[in-house]
Design a protein around this motif. Structure first.
Motif, PDB file in Angstrom:
ATOM      1  N   PRO A 134       0.800  -1.237   0.000  1.00 46.74           N
ATOM      2  CA  PRO A 134       0.000   0.000   0.000  1.00 46.74           C
ATOM      3  C   PRO A 134       0.832   1.286   0.000  1.00 46.74           C
ATOM      4  O   PRO A 134       0.350   2.335  -0.425  1.00 46.74           O
ATOM      5  CB  PRO A 134      -0.832  -0.103   1.288  1.00 46.74           C
ATOM      6  CG  PRO A 134      -0.473  -1.382   1.947  1.00 46.74           C
ATOM      7  CD  PRO A 134       0.465  -2.145   1.090  1.00 46.74           C
ATOM      8  N   ALA A 135       2.089   1.198   0.463  1.00 46.37           N
ATOM      9  CA  ALA A 135       2.933   2.409   0.486  1.00 46.37           C
ATOM     10  C   ALA A 135       3.160   2.955  -0.918  1.00 46.37           C
ATOM     11  O   ALA A 135       3.517   4.123  -1.088  1.00 46.37           O
ATOM     12  CB  ALA A 135       4.275   2.115   1.152  1.00 46.37           C
ATOM     13  N   ARG A 136       2.918   2.120  -1.923  1.00 47.07           N
ATOM     14  CA  ARG A 136       3.088   2.609  -3.293  1.00 47.07           C
ATOM     15  C   ARG A 136       2.055   3.676  -3.651  1.00 47.07           C
ATOM     16  O   ARG A 136       2.277   4.482  -4.550  1.00 47.07           O
ATOM     17  CB  ARG A 136       2.964   1.449  -4.290  1.00 47.07           C
ATOM     18  CG  ARG A 136       4.155   0.525  -4.230  1.00 47.07           C
ATOM     19  CD  ARG A 136       4.321  -0.239  -5.526  1.00 47.07           C
ATOM     20  NE  ARG A 136       5.515  -1.072  -5.450  1.00 47.07           N
ATOM     21  CZ  ARG A 136       6.115  -1.594  -6.499  1.00 47.07           C
ATOM     22  NH1 ARG A 136       5.612  -1.424  -7.703  1.00 47.07           N
ATOM     23  NH2 ARG A 136       7.208  -2.311  -6.350  1.00 47.07           N
ATOM     24  N   ASP A 137       0.935   3.645  -2.929  1.00 44.07           N
ATOM     25  CA  ASP A 137      -0.113   4.624  -3.221  1.00 44.07           C
ATOM     26  C   ASP A 137       0.367   6.069  -3.037  1.00 44.07           C
ATOM     27  O   ASP A 137      -0.130   6.985  -3.669  1.00 44.07           O
ATOM     28  CB  ASP A 137      -1.337   4.398  -2.308  1.00 44.07           C
ATOM     29  CG  ASP A 137      -2.094   3.144  -2.711  1.00 44.07           C
ATOM     30  OD1 ASP A 137      -1.752   2.575  -3.772  1.00 44.07           O
ATOM     31  OD2 ASP A 137      -2.998   2.737  -1.968  1.00 44.07           O
ATOM     32  N   MET A 138       1.340   6.249  -2.143  1.00 42.93           N
ATOM     33  CA  MET A 138       1.839   7.610  -1.891  1.00 42.93           C
ATOM     34  C   MET A 138       2.544   8.181  -3.123  1.00 42.93           C
ATOM     35  O   MET A 138       2.681   9.380  -3.269  1.00 42.93           O
ATOM     36  CB  MET A 138       2.853   7.609  -0.734  1.00 42.93           C
ATOM     37  CG  MET A 138       2.270   7.187   0.604  1.00 42.93           C
ATOM     38  SD  MET A 138       3.344   7.673   1.989  1.00 42.93           S
ATOM     39  CE  MET A 138       4.865   6.825   1.631  1.00 42.93           C
ATOM     40  N   GLN A 139       3.022   7.279  -3.957  1.00 42.09           N
ATOM     41  CA  GLN A 139       3.820   7.732  -5.095  1.00 42.09           C
ATOM     42  C   GLN A 139       3.439   6.980  -6.364  1.00 42.09           C
ATOM     43  O   GLN A 139       4.141   6.071  -6.802  1.00 42.09           O
ATOM     44  CB  GLN A 139       5.322   7.521  -4.826  1.00 42.09           C
ATOM     45  CG  GLN A 139       5.820   8.292  -3.623  1.00 42.09           C
ATOM     46  CD  GLN A 139       7.324   8.208  -3.453  1.00 42.09           C
ATOM     47  OE1 GLN A 139       8.025   7.656  -4.284  1.00 42.09           O
ATOM     48  NE2 GLN A 139       7.825   8.754  -2.364  1.00 42.09           N
ATOM     49  N   ASP A 140       2.323   7.368  -6.964  1.00 44.47           N
ATOM     50  CA  ASP A 140       1.975   6.766  -8.256  1.00 44.47           C
ATOM     51  C   ASP A 140       2.691   7.558  -9.348  1.00 44.47           C
ATOM     52  O   ASP A 140       3.049   8.721  -9.162  1.00 44.47           O
ATOM     53  CB  ASP A 140       0.461   6.798  -8.464  1.00 44.47           C
ATOM     54  CG  ASP A 140       0.031   5.828  -9.557  1.00 44.47           C
ATOM     55  OD1 ASP A 140       0.898   5.076 -10.068  1.00 44.47           O
ATOM     56  OD2 ASP A 140      -1.158   5.830  -9.914  1.00 44.47           O
ATOM     57  N   THR A 141       2.910   6.922 -10.473  1.00 44.35           N
ATOM     58  CA  THR A 141       3.707   7.606 -11.496  1.00 44.35           C
ATOM     59  C   THR A 141       3.308   7.181 -12.904  1.00 44.35           C
ATOM     60  O   THR A 141       2.260   6.566 -13.117  1.00 44.35           O
ATOM     61  CB  THR A 141       5.219   7.354 -11.256  1.00 44.35           C
ATOM     62  OG1 THR A 141       5.975   8.107 -12.201  1.00 44.35           O
ATOM     63  CG2 THR A 141       5.579   5.883 -11.375  1.00 44.35           C
ATOM     64  N   PHE A 142       4.145   7.521 -13.882  1.00 38.46           N
ATOM     65  CA  PHE A 142       3.924   7.146 -15.266  1.00 38.46           C
ATOM     66  C   PHE A 142       4.743   5.894 -15.550  1.00 38.46           C
ATOM     67  O   PHE A 142       5.949   5.879 -15.302  1.00 38.46           O
ATOM     68  CB  PHE A 142       4.372   8.284 -16.201  1.00 38.46           C
ATOM     69  CG  PHE A 142       3.751   9.600 -15.855  1.00 38.46           C
ATOM     70  CD1 PHE A 142       2.490   9.930 -16.346  1.00 38.46           C
ATOM     71  CD2 PHE A 142       4.413  10.513 -15.032  1.00 38.46           C
ATOM     72  CE1 PHE A 142       1.906  11.151 -16.017  1.00 38.46           C
ATOM     73  CE2 PHE A 142       3.832  11.724 -14.694  1.00 38.46           C
ATOM     74  CZ  PHE A 142       2.571  12.043 -15.195  1.00 38.46           C
ATOM     75  N   TYR A 143       4.093   4.884 -16.076  1.00 36.56           N
ATOM     76  CA  TYR A 143       4.784   3.615 -16.323  1.00 36.56           C
ATOM     77  C   TYR A 143       5.136   3.471 -17.800  1.00 36.56           C
ATOM     78  O   TYR A 143       4.329   3.763 -18.681  1.00 36.56           O
ATOM     79  CB  TYR A 143       3.908   2.442 -15.883  1.00 36.56           C
ATOM     80  CG  TYR A 143       3.941   2.253 -14.383  1.00 36.56           C
ATOM     81  CD1 TYR A 143       4.812   1.325 -13.792  1.00 36.56           C
ATOM     82  CD2 TYR A 143       3.147   3.034 -13.553  1.00 36.56           C
ATOM     83  CE1 TYR A 143       4.874   1.173 -12.415  1.00 36.56           C
ATOM     84  CE2 TYR A 143       3.197   2.896 -12.171  1.00 36.56           C
ATOM     85  CZ  TYR A 143       4.062   1.958 -11.608  1.00 36.56           C
ATOM     86  OH  TYR A 143       4.135   1.818 -10.250  1.00 36.56           O
ATOM     87  N   ILE A 144       6.364   3.020 -18.055  1.00 39.42           N
ATOM     88  CA  ILE A 144       6.778   2.705 -19.419  1.00 39.42           C
ATOM     89  C   ILE A 144       6.284   1.286 -19.732  1.00 39.42           C
ATOM     90  O   ILE A 144       5.722   1.011 -20.783  1.00 39.42           O
ATOM     91  CB  ILE A 144       8.322   2.763 -19.577  1.00 39.42           C
ATOM     92  CG1 ILE A 144       8.903   4.041 -18.965  1.00 39.42           C
ATOM     93  CG2 ILE A 144       8.729   2.555 -21.033  1.00 39.42           C
ATOM     94  CD1 ILE A 144       8.512   5.330 -19.602  1.00 39.42           C
ATOM     95  N   ASN A 145       6.534   0.373 -18.783  1.00 40.08           N
ATOM     96  CA  ASN A 145       5.931  -0.967 -18.796  1.00 40.08           C
ATOM     97  C   ASN A 145       5.908  -1.450 -17.342  1.00 40.08           C
ATOM     98  O   ASN A 145       6.169  -0.647 -16.439  1.00 40.08           O
ATOM     99  CB  ASN A 145       6.694  -1.912 -19.741  1.00 40.08           C
ATOM    100  CG  ASN A 145       8.164  -2.044 -19.349  1.00 40.08           C
ATOM    101  OD1 ASN A 145       8.495  -2.142 -18.166  1.00 40.08           O
ATOM    102  ND2 ASN A 145       9.035  -2.036 -20.350  1.00 40.08           N
ATOM    103  N   ASP A 146       5.623  -2.726 -17.108  1.00 35.48           N
ATOM    104  CA  ASP A 146       5.470  -3.195 -15.727  1.00 35.48           C
ATOM    105  C   ASP A 146       6.720  -2.981 -14.873  1.00 35.48           C
ATOM    106  O   ASP A 146       6.642  -2.814 -13.665  1.00 35.48           O
ATOM    107  CB  ASP A 146       5.119  -4.693 -15.716  1.00 35.48           C
ATOM    108  CG  ASP A 146       3.643  -4.887 -16.040  1.00 35.48           C
ATOM    109  OD1 ASP A 146       2.931  -3.865 -16.126  1.00 35.48           O
ATOM    110  OD2 ASP A 146       3.216  -6.057 -16.215  1.00 35.48           O
ATOM    111  N   GLU A 147       7.869  -3.005 -15.519  1.00 32.53           N
ATOM    112  CA  GLU A 147       9.119  -2.923 -14.750  1.00 32.53           C
ATOM    113  C   GLU A 147       9.836  -1.584 -14.864  1.00 32.53           C
ATOM    114  O   GLU A 147      10.830  -1.351 -14.199  1.00 32.53           O
ATOM    115  CB  GLU A 147      10.078  -4.056 -15.175  1.00 32.53           C
ATOM    116  CG  GLU A 147       9.528  -5.463 -14.940  1.00 32.53           C
ATOM    117  CD  GLU A 147       9.186  -5.710 -13.459  1.00 32.53           C
ATOM    118  OE1 GLU A 147       9.852  -5.115 -12.586  1.00 32.53           O
ATOM    119  OE2 GLU A 147       8.230  -6.464 -13.193  1.00 32.53           O
ATOM    120  N   LEU A 148       9.359  -0.728 -15.777  1.00 30.62           N
ATOM    121  CA  LEU A 148      10.042   0.553 -16.007  1.00 30.62           C
ATOM    122  C   LEU A 148       9.074   1.708 -15.780  1.00 30.62           C
ATOM    123  O   LEU A 148       7.943   1.682 -16.254  1.00 30.62           O
ATOM    124  CB  LEU A 148      10.523   0.645 -17.451  1.00 30.62           C
ATOM    125  CG  LEU A 148      11.920   0.164 -17.820  1.00 30.62           C
ATOM    126  CD1 LEU A 148      12.181   0.495 -19.288  1.00 30.62           C
ATOM    127  CD2 LEU A 148      12.983   0.810 -16.936  1.00 30.62           C
TER     128      LEU A 148
END
Ligand code: PHE
Length: 350
Positions: free
Chosen positions: A154-168
């Motif tokens: 859930p800590a990822r919710d603090m920092q959502d971003t733009f994804y190039i793909n699942d790993e980038l």
């Protein structure tokens, strides 16, 4: 008509023609006609051979005098024509001095954010830190996993971003530079001390205090026996350098997945000195950055034994520093490329 009379006549006719001429090409023709090799004067002088020997030099010098006079008259006329040409031009090209001037090329100024970043870099170089830059397109592994933020946490919710793909992805903070430098560091050569400035990205709707792209400066020290006291002393040097020598600093407990303990760092308000005002919302304190001791998991993830080594880390927002220091009310001003905004910071260069 005698030779002399002939010459006199040529002269008076010539002078009249010169006086009458008004245009450049007419004068050119007159010059060629009068003074040229095939002109009437040269022609007339051919008749000299029939004169008695003692007359010849007299006529010769008389002819030369006439030539000179004509040449002088032509030169005078030429000047007159030149002047007329210039006057004509000036008349046509008159400048309306009442028009507002066009802006000349101005010498630009360094962007205020870069001024702040450069200034902080210099400070830390002076403290023995390295300055390291890292990729803005970052691996999930470095941005999150090695920073103690597992997939689906859930800590990822603090920092959502733009994804190039699942790993980038576009990095959400400069903290992945912690893992990247720790992995490479050779501790037999001494402590790791680095700062890493750069752009970061978040999936934010832009408003006065949020921008989908902004700047951070990561700071990291890893060594034996690094404590909160080291962190506090270092940050005090930083905030006093930026906000004034009288600033006091306080730590408030906070949470970041990659530091333990974690703190928010406040400084005494630079506007009121701590007594309370509009800028500090009447608390006397202003929050300036986040920091903490590097979480043992983060050390482990980069192959460092947390039983031997410890470290501190901090994340500075140059945008926030600039907004506070210069009273900038809208973060979008930094990124809208309006020269009128940018040039206000001329001369702030350290
Ligand atoms: N990476 C954190 C953020 O972007 C800031 C931070 C850096 C906090 C280092 C603690 C230590 O919010």
């Amino acid at each position: 008509m005698s030779l002399k009379e002939n010459l006199e006549k040529l002269k008076s006719e010539g002078l009249k023609d010169i006086a009458d001429s008004k245009e450049q090409h007419v004068l050119n023709d007159i010059r060629v006609k009068l003074l040229g090799k095939k002109g009437p004067i040269t022609d007339t002088l051919r008749g000299m051979k029939d004169l008695p020997a003692e007359e010849r030099p007299k006529i010769g010098s008389f002819a030369n005098k006439i030539k000179e006079e004509l040449a002088q008259a032509i030169a005078d006329k030429q000047e007159e024509i030149n002047k007329a040409i210039i006057n004509e031009k000036l008349k046509k090209e008159t400048i309306d001095v009442t028009l507002p001037s066009r802006k000349s090329n101005k010498i630009g100024t360094q962007h205020i954010l870069n001024q702040i970043i450069d200034d902080i870099e210099e400070l830390f170089i002076g403290l023995g830190y390295q300055v390291i830059s890292g990729p803005e397109v970052e691996e999930d592994k470095y941005n999150f996993e090695k920073m103690n933020i597992p997939k689906n946490h859930p800590a990822r919710d603090m920092q959502d971003t733009f994804y190039i793909n699942d790993e980038l992805l576009m990095r959400t903070h400069t903290s992945p530079q912690q893992a990247r430098t720790m992995e490479k560091h050779d501790f037999s050569k001494g402590a790791l001390k680095m700062i890493s400035p750069g752009k970061v990205y978040r999936r934010d709707t832009d408003d006065a205090t949020h921008s989908h792209q902004f700047n951070q400066i990561e700071g990291l020290v890893v060594d034996k026996n690094v404590t909160m006291a080291d962190l506090k002393g270092t940050l005090e040097v930083l905030v006093r350098h930026v906000f004034g020598e009288e600033r006091k600093i306080r730590f408030r407990p906070s949470y970041f997945p990659f530091t333990e303990p974690s703190v928010e760092v406040d400084i005494t308000c630079f506007a009121c000195g701590g007594s309370g005002c509009r800028i500090c919302k009447f608390t006397g304190w202003i929050e300036v950055l986040g920091a903490g001791l590097v979480h043992p998991n983060v050390l482990k993830n980069s192959g460092i034994d947390p039983d031997i080594y410890s470290g501190f880390a901090f994340g500075v927002g140059p945008d926030r520093f600039a907004m506070l220091k210069y009273g900038v009310e809208d973060i979008r001003n930094f990124y809208s490329n309006d020269v009128r905004f940018i040039e206000q910071f001329k001369g702030e260069e350290a």
